[in-house]
Design a protein around this motif. Structure first.
Motif, PDB file in Angstrom:
ATOM      1  N   VAL A 196      -8.376  39.506 -20.805  1.00 38.12           N
ATOM      2  CA  VAL A 196      -8.006  39.423 -22.225  1.00 38.12           C
ATOM      3  C   VAL A 196      -9.196  39.886 -23.069  1.00 38.12           C
ATOM      4  N   GLY A 199      -8.924  28.045 -21.704  1.00 38.57           N
ATOM      5  CA  GLY A 199      -8.725  28.833 -22.916  1.00 38.57           C
ATOM      6  C   GLY A 199      -7.444  29.652 -22.923  1.00 38.57           C
ATOM      7  N   MET A 200      -7.092  30.243 -21.762  1.00 40.50           N
ATOM      8  CA  MET A 200      -5.934  31.126 -21.733  1.00 40.50           C
ATOM      9  C   MET A 200      -4.616  30.398 -21.909  1.00 40.50           C
ATOM     10  N   GLY A 230      -8.996  35.166 -18.113  1.00 41.31           N
ATOM     11  CA  GLY A 230      -9.316  35.381 -19.528  1.00 41.31           C
ATOM     12  C   GLY A 230     -10.223  36.580 -19.740  1.00 41.31           C
ATOM     13  N   SER A 231     -11.009  36.943 -18.716  1.00 39.83           N
ATOM     14  CA  SER A 231     -11.909  38.089 -18.916  1.00 39.83           C
ATOM     15  C   SER A 231     -11.119  39.390 -19.060  1.00 39.83           C
ATOM     16  N   ALA A 239      -8.510  37.035 -28.860  1.00 39.00           N
ATOM     17  CA  ALA A 239      -7.893  36.724 -27.560  1.00 39.00           C
ATOM     18  C   ALA A 239      -6.456  36.249 -27.760  1.00 39.00           C
ATOM     19  N   ALA A 240      -6.232  35.425 -28.773  1.00 34.09           N
ATOM     20  CA  ALA A 240      -4.898  34.849 -29.001  1.00 34.09           C
ATOM     21  C   ALA A 240      -3.858  35.944 -29.234  1.00 34.09           C
ATOM     22  N   ASN A 296      -0.936  37.421 -26.939  1.00 32.57           N
ATOM     23  CA  ASN A 296       0.390  36.806 -26.839  1.00 32.57           C
ATOM     24  C   ASN A 296       1.412  37.512 -27.735  1.00 32.57           C
ATOM     25  N   THR A 334     -18.699  29.663 -18.452  1.00 33.54           N
ATOM     26  CA  THR A 334     -19.232  31.010 -18.269  1.00 33.54           C
ATOM     27  C   THR A 334     -19.532  31.689 -19.603  1.00 33.54           C
ATOM     28  N   THR A 335     -18.726  31.375 -20.601  1.00 33.44           N
ATOM     29  CA  THR A 335     -18.914  32.082 -21.873  1.00 33.44           C
ATOM     30  C   THR A 335     -19.396  31.194 -23.004  1.00 33.44           C
ATOM     31  N   GLY A 348      -9.714  30.091 -17.431  1.00 33.39           N
ATOM     32  CA  GLY A 348     -10.801  30.406 -18.373  1.00 33.39           C
ATOM     33  C   GLY A 348     -11.168  31.865 -18.164  1.00 33.39           C
ATOM     34  N   THR A 349     -12.452  32.148 -17.935  1.00 40.21           N
ATOM     35  CA  THR A 349     -12.896  33.506 -17.619  1.00 40.21           C
ATOM     36  C   THR A 349     -12.173  33.983 -16.353  1.00 40.21           C
ATOM     37  N   ASN A 370      -3.884  28.398 -24.107  1.00 42.20           N
ATOM     38  CA  ASN A 370      -3.548  28.203 -25.521  1.00 42.20           C
ATOM     39  C   ASN A 370      -2.389  29.093 -25.955  1.00 42.20           C
ATOM     40  N   ARG A 419     -20.136  23.558 -24.636  1.00 44.14           N
ATOM     41  CA  ARG A 419     -19.603  22.620 -25.626  1.00 44.14           C
ATOM     42  C   ARG A 419     -20.030  21.215 -25.278  1.00 44.14           C
TER      43      ARG A 419
HETATM   44  N1  LIG Z   1      -4.810  32.129 -26.978  1.00 50.64           N
HETATM   45  C1  LIG Z   1      -5.296  32.736 -25.899  1.00 50.64           C
HETATM   46  N2  LIG Z   1      -4.478  33.463 -25.089  1.00 50.64           N
HETATM   47  C2  LIG Z   1      -4.964  34.091 -23.994  1.00 50.64           C
HETATM   48  N3  LIG Z   1      -6.264  34.022 -23.597  1.00 50.64           N
HETATM   49  C3  LIG Z   1      -7.112  33.322 -24.352  1.00 50.64           C
HETATM   50  C4  LIG Z   1      -6.700  32.644 -25.537  1.00 50.64           C
HETATM   51  N4  LIG Z   1      -7.764  31.990 -26.065  1.00 50.64           N
HETATM   52  C5  LIG Z   1      -8.815  32.257 -25.228  1.00 50.64           C
HETATM   53  N5  LIG Z   1      -8.423  33.061 -24.219  1.00 50.64           N
HETATM   54  C6  LIG Z   1      -9.276  33.534 -23.100  1.00 50.64           C
HETATM   55  O1  LIG Z   1      -9.790  32.367 -22.449  1.00 50.64           O
HETATM   56  C7  LIG Z   1     -11.164  32.554 -22.043  1.00 50.64           C
HETATM   57  C8  LIG Z   1     -12.009  31.388 -22.540  1.00 50.64           C
HETATM   58  O2  LIG Z   1     -11.554  30.194 -21.969  1.00 50.64           O
HETATM   59  P1  LIG Z   1     -12.566  29.014 -21.570  1.00 50.64           P
HETATM   60  O3  LIG Z   1     -11.730  27.984 -20.897  1.00 50.64           O
HETATM   61  O4  LIG Z   1     -13.356  28.640 -22.755  1.00 50.64           O
HETATM   62  O5  LIG Z   1     -13.465  29.828 -20.516  1.00 50.64           O
HETATM   63  P2  LIG Z   1     -14.875  29.587 -19.790  1.00 50.64           P
HETATM   64  O6  LIG Z   1     -14.950  28.124 -19.449  1.00 50.64           O
HETATM   65  O7  LIG Z   1     -14.751  30.451 -18.581  1.00 50.64           O
HETATM   66  O8  LIG Z   1     -15.983  30.052 -20.684  1.00 50.64           O
HETATM   67  C9  LIG Z   1     -11.620  33.860 -22.650  1.00 50.64           C
HETATM   68  O9  LIG Z   1     -11.803  34.788 -21.595  1.00 50.64           O
HETATM   69  C10 LIG Z   1     -10.494  34.319 -23.586  1.00 50.64           C
HETATM   70  O10 LIG Z   1     -10.277  35.699 -23.474  1.00 50.64           O
END
Ligand SMILES: Nc1ncnc2c1ncn2[C@@H]1O[C@H](COP(=O)(O)OP(=O)(O)O)[C@@H](O)[C@H]1O
Ligand SMILES: O=P(O)(O)OC[C@H](O)CO
Length: 539
Positions: free
Chosen positions: A343, A441-442, A340-341, A356-357, A360, A18-19, A294-295, A444, A22
């Motif tokens: 965040v 992503g979240m 993640g959205s 975003a990190a 935590n 969504t964002t 993710g999002t 992490n 890769r």
């Molecule tokens: N260390 C982190 N802790 C919490 N949220 C995170 C962290 N790193 C990235 N994110 C969140 O994860 C999302 C991106 O994850 P990703 O798997 O790449 O998403 P997508 O596939 O939906 O584009 C973002 O919305 C971001 O805010």
């Protein structure tokens, strides 16, 4: 790197999320040999409303750059491009693309899965289900409750702003050029994998208009039992059959790339990103589950060859079809629109974190939320509530509340929504889930994961290699050309894939306290619901 990589064969995966886009190259052990990632612009054309769009030409350009850049780094580290034997594509699902068959150009911006502008379109079709219903076989119509049931029976889905048919109908009804193209049989409808594969295989010159079944199962037009477009639903939504792509399986050679540094390389896998992550986590048999943060966040529970119907707000979806004519594998899914959205929102709109990190470390500054609950219903609520009228809600705020409490409440919201889905899955499948594999992503963030385990009350297992979505589509592509002996119907053929360690997070809170918080969360959700239709006399 280990395993004598320089001489090995590689498989590529283009992950169009969504964002970001890769492109990742894996070896047979799922070691990442080269990669490139780029974020792309998000369009919110109506401030204050939940419109969310993508420019799909921009997505395609970002994809082309990611492929080229990853290949540059591959060559810089001593590999030849010829190492890449096949690629797979995985993608954000439901996002709806309309393009012209004659020019190959998009007719409008894509409507993103999380966009809920189509509330009125949903209401219209709800009314139509009540009045005329759908024709399930010649002369047999199902209306009202039976109609809703029939729709679920056929597609595994409820009527919602989330799914593609509703978004496409809105485009046809609101954009004159899409309306015209539809009437002239010049309209190609597709989800993101359709669009990307169409371009990579030659665009209007070759006109390969296909859609893969795990993606197609998110349109409200696919019969998940027969794996065919359901004519009664195509009619119900008023579409001409010419708009529909040809259906293909998740793992087969669809054609060879027509341009760029990978010219001539076959595309052998197409899969929705959440189903891709299920495969990448090797959850290929009944009872295995993963959740990708993710999002949004998406928990998928593999149900093997059985379509398990949900009575508790989950979706029955196609996980994958291992090849043309092969028996599909299904999953129950709980979809959370905002993870993640939230965040991102705290970073970009509220500006209480700068990355975003950082959520935590901010959340870790307080031991609890100080009584704050955050229902992140930014565009209504999806599973298990399915309430487009729910509104985002921060409740329990006092003079004492600080940014750490809010950051923590955002992470807890994720955990509560995951628990809600697991409770529904328990009721639908009869099996409990004691441990959950996670990625995205979240995941992490360690604090986010500790909160997830503690609030959810289950073990959280996070693999070291977390590009599970990309890996899933790489596995599908490899299996299509029998690379590395991979076979989607034989989970043991993947025994050497991604065996690096896991980190586990366990729950610490005492059960009684967890239960109390859970009940309070449910109360907060109740207060957030039906806000849009709110009426002060009923408050
Ligand atoms: N260390 C982190 N802790 C919490 N949220 C995170 C962290 N790193 C990235 N994110 C969140 O994860 C999302 C991106 O994850 P990703 O798997 O790449 O998403 P997508 O596939 O939906 O584009 C973002 O919305 C971001 O805010
Ligand atoms: O791109 P992601 O990871 O946010 O996933 C989006 C989903 O596929 C929407 O259903």
């Amino acid at each position: 790197m280990s395993h004598g990589l320089k001489h090995t064969e590689l498989v590529g995966s283009l992950d169009c999320g969504t964002t970001s886009v890769r492109f990742i190259l894996f070896n047979k052990y799922a070691d990442i040999v080269a990669q490139h990632q780029l974020e792309f612009p998000q369009y919110y054309p109506h401030p204050g409303q939940v419109w969310h769009e993508h420019d799909v030409e921009e997505i395609q350009q970002h994809a082309d750059i990611c492929i080229a850049e990853a290949l540059n780094s591959l060559e810089a580290s001593g590999f030849s491009k010829q190492s890449v034997k096949v690629i797979g594509i995985t993608n954000q699902r439901e996002t709806t693309v309309a393009w012209s068959r004659s020019t190959g150009k998009p007719l409008c911006k894509a409507i993103v899965w999380a966009d809920s502008r189509t509330k009125n379109t949903v209401a219209h079709y709800e009314q139509k289900l009540g009045e005329t219903g759908i024709q399930v076989s010649p002369g047999i119509w199902k209306k009202e409750k039976e109609g809703v049931e029939a729709l679920r029976e056929i597609t595994g889905l409820p009527l919602s702003t989330y799914f593609s048919a509703i978004k496409l109908r809105w485009m046809i009804d609101n954009y004159p050029n899409v309306f015209k193209a539809h009437n002239a049989d010049d309209l190609c409808f597709g989800t993101i994998e359709s669009w990307i594969v169409y371009n990579l295989l030659g665009g209007p010159k070759t006109n390969i208009h296909i859609s893969e079944v795990s993606n197609a199962s998110r349109t409200l037009l696919l019969n998940t039992a027969t794996l065919k477009w359901e004519q009664s639903l195509v009619d119900f939504f008023g579409f001409r059959p010419s708009i529909l792509p040809k259906l293909v399986s998740t793992s087969e050679v669809y054609g060879n790339i027509a341009y760029g540094p990978l010219t001539g390389v076959p595309i052998g896998g197409l899969v929705g990103d959440q189903q891709g992550a299920l495969i990448g986590n090797k959850c290929l048999t009944r009872g295995e589950a993963k959740c990708t943060y993710g999002t949004g966040a998406f928990l998928l529970f593999c149900t093997g060859h059985d379509i398990v119907k949900s009575n508790h707000g989950l979706l029955s979806t196609i996980a994958y079809q291992p090849g043309p004519g092969a028996k599909p594998v299904y999953a129950l899914e709980g979809s959370i629109a905002v993870a993640g959205s939230a965040v991102k929102w705290l970073r970009d709109q509220m500006k209480i974190i700068s990355s975003a990190a950082e959520i935590n470390s901010l959340a870790a500054q307080e031991p609890d939320t100080g009584g704050v609950y955050f229902v992140t219903a930014f565009s209504g609520l999806l599973a298990p509530y399915w309430d487009p009228g729910a509104a985002g809600l921060l409740i329990g705020i006092s003079q004492y509340t600080n940014p750490s409490h809010i950051a923590r409440a955002a992470l807890e919201a994720n955990a509560f929504q995951t628990r809600a889905i697991i409770e529904s899955m328990k009721l639908d499948s009869g099996s409990d889930l004691k441990a959950l594999k996670v990625d995205g992503g979240m995941t992490n963030g360690d604090v986010a994961m500790k909160i997830l385990a503690d609030i959810g009350g289950f073990r959280v297992i996070r693999p070291e290699m977390r590009e599970s979505t990309a890996l899933g589509s790489a596995i599908c592509a490899g299996a299509a050309i029998k690379l590395f002996g991979w076979d989607l119907t034989k989970p043991e053929s993947l025994s050497e894939v991604n065996t690096k360690g896991n980190v586990e997070f366990t729950a610490h809170r005492i059960e009684e306290e967890r239960q109390k918080k859970w009940e309070k969360w449910q109360l907060a959700v109740k207060r957030s619901r039906n806000w849009e239709e709110g009426d002060v006399s009923k408050a």
